[in-house]
Design a protein around this motif. Structure first.
Motif, mmCIF file in Angstrom:
data_model
loop_
_atom_site.group_PDB
_atom_site.id
_atom_site.type_symbol
_atom_site.label_atom_id
_atom_site.label_comp_id
_atom_site.label_asym_id
_atom_site.label_seq_id
_atom_site.Cartn_x
_atom_site.Cartn_y
_atom_site.Cartn_z
ATOM 1 N N THR A 195 0.840 -1.188 0.000
ATOM 2 C CA THR A 195 0.000 0.000 0.000
ATOM 3 C C THR A 195 0.879 1.244 0.000
ATOM 4 O O THR A 195 1.821 1.327 0.791
ATOM 5 N N VAL A 196 0.572 2.188 -0.870
ATOM 6 C CA VAL A 196 1.330 3.443 -0.951
ATOM 7 C C VAL A 196 0.960 4.317 0.243
ATOM 8 O O VAL A 196 -0.211 4.614 0.471
ATOM 9 N N LEU A 197 1.977 4.711 1.021
ATOM 10 C CA LEU A 197 1.751 5.566 2.182
ATOM 11 C C LEU A 197 2.020 7.033 1.888
ATOM 12 O O LEU A 197 1.399 7.908 2.483
ATOM 13 N N ALA A 198 2.971 7.315 1.000
ATOM 14 C CA ALA A 198 3.320 8.701 0.671
ATOM 15 C C ALA A 198 3.928 8.744 -0.719
ATOM 16 O O ALA A 198 4.556 7.783 -1.157
ATOM 17 N N GLU A 239 8.913 -2.198 8.815
ATOM 18 C CA GLU A 239 9.644 -2.167 7.553
ATOM 19 C C GLU A 239 8.789 -1.540 6.458
ATOM 20 O O GLU A 239 7.602 -1.844 6.329
ATOM 21 N N HIS A 240 9.404 -0.656 5.699
ATOM 22 C CA HIS A 240 8.770 -0.016 4.550
ATOM 23 C C HIS A 240 9.740 -0.080 3.377
ATOM 24 O O HIS A 240 10.899 -0.439 3.546
ATOM 25 N N LEU A 241 9.263 0.299 2.223
ATOM 26 C CA LEU A 241 10.063 0.275 1.012
ATOM 27 C C LEU A 241 9.990 1.649 0.356
ATOM 28 O O LEU A 241 8.915 2.243 0.275
ATOM 29 N N ILE A 242 11.135 2.169 -0.080
ATOM 30 C CA ILE A 242 11.159 3.388 -0.881
ATOM 31 C C ILE A 242 11.425 2.951 -2.321
ATOM 32 O O ILE A 242 12.425 2.299 -2.603
ATOM 33 N N THR A 277 14.420 0.269 -1.817
ATOM 34 C CA THR A 277 15.308 0.257 -0.659
ATOM 35 C C THR A 277 14.468 0.069 0.589
ATOM 36 O O THR A 277 13.501 0.807 0.807
ATOM 37 N N GLU A 278 14.818 -0.925 1.403
ATOM 38 C CA GLU A 278 14.075 -1.164 2.636
ATOM 39 C C GLU A 278 14.528 -0.191 3.713
ATOM 40 O O GLU A 278 15.721 0.056 3.875
ATOM 41 N N VAL A 279 13.554 0.375 4.444
ATOM 42 C CA VAL A 279 13.835 1.274 5.566
ATOM 43 C C VAL A 279 12.914 0.905 6.719
ATOM 44 O O VAL A 279 11.827 0.376 6.513
#
Length: 98
Positions: free
Chosen positions: A41-44, A83-86, A75-77
């Motif tokens: 899901t897109v958060l930002a 955990e999120h992904l950019i 890139t995982e952050v």
């Protein structure tokens, strides 16, 4: 307090969907055997992609969209322990429509 993050240019922040704990047959899947989901899901979203002529093209995805992305994309952050992904918009393969 939740961390606020604003991606730059054509980048988006995605939260992966949760991995399956069991197979369809009911077998438990250990953490070492789980594959990371390629759906999230897109958060930002960033402001847009800067084109060669200097204009900015808005992104095709928006906050709340469910998207598919490549298995090794982004890139995982870790934000607030999760955990999120950019990802760049180019790494997004498609939007899942309800």
């Amino acid at each position: 307090m939740a961390t606020k993050i604003r991606p730059l240019q054509d980048r988006v922040i995605v939260k992966r969907l949760k991995e399956e704990e069991r197979t369809k047959g009911g077998l438990y899947i250990p953490d070492s055997a789980k594959e990371k989901p390629v759906e999230g899901t897109v958060l930002a979203v960033g402001n847009g992609k800067v084109l060669e002529d200097g204009t900015v093209r808005k992104l095709d995805v928006k906050e709340g969209d469910r998207v598919l992305f490549g298995k090794y994309s982004g890139t995982e952050v870790k934000l607030d322990g999760e955990e999120h992904l950019i990802l760049r918009e180019d790494d997004i393969l498609g939007v899942i429509e309800a």
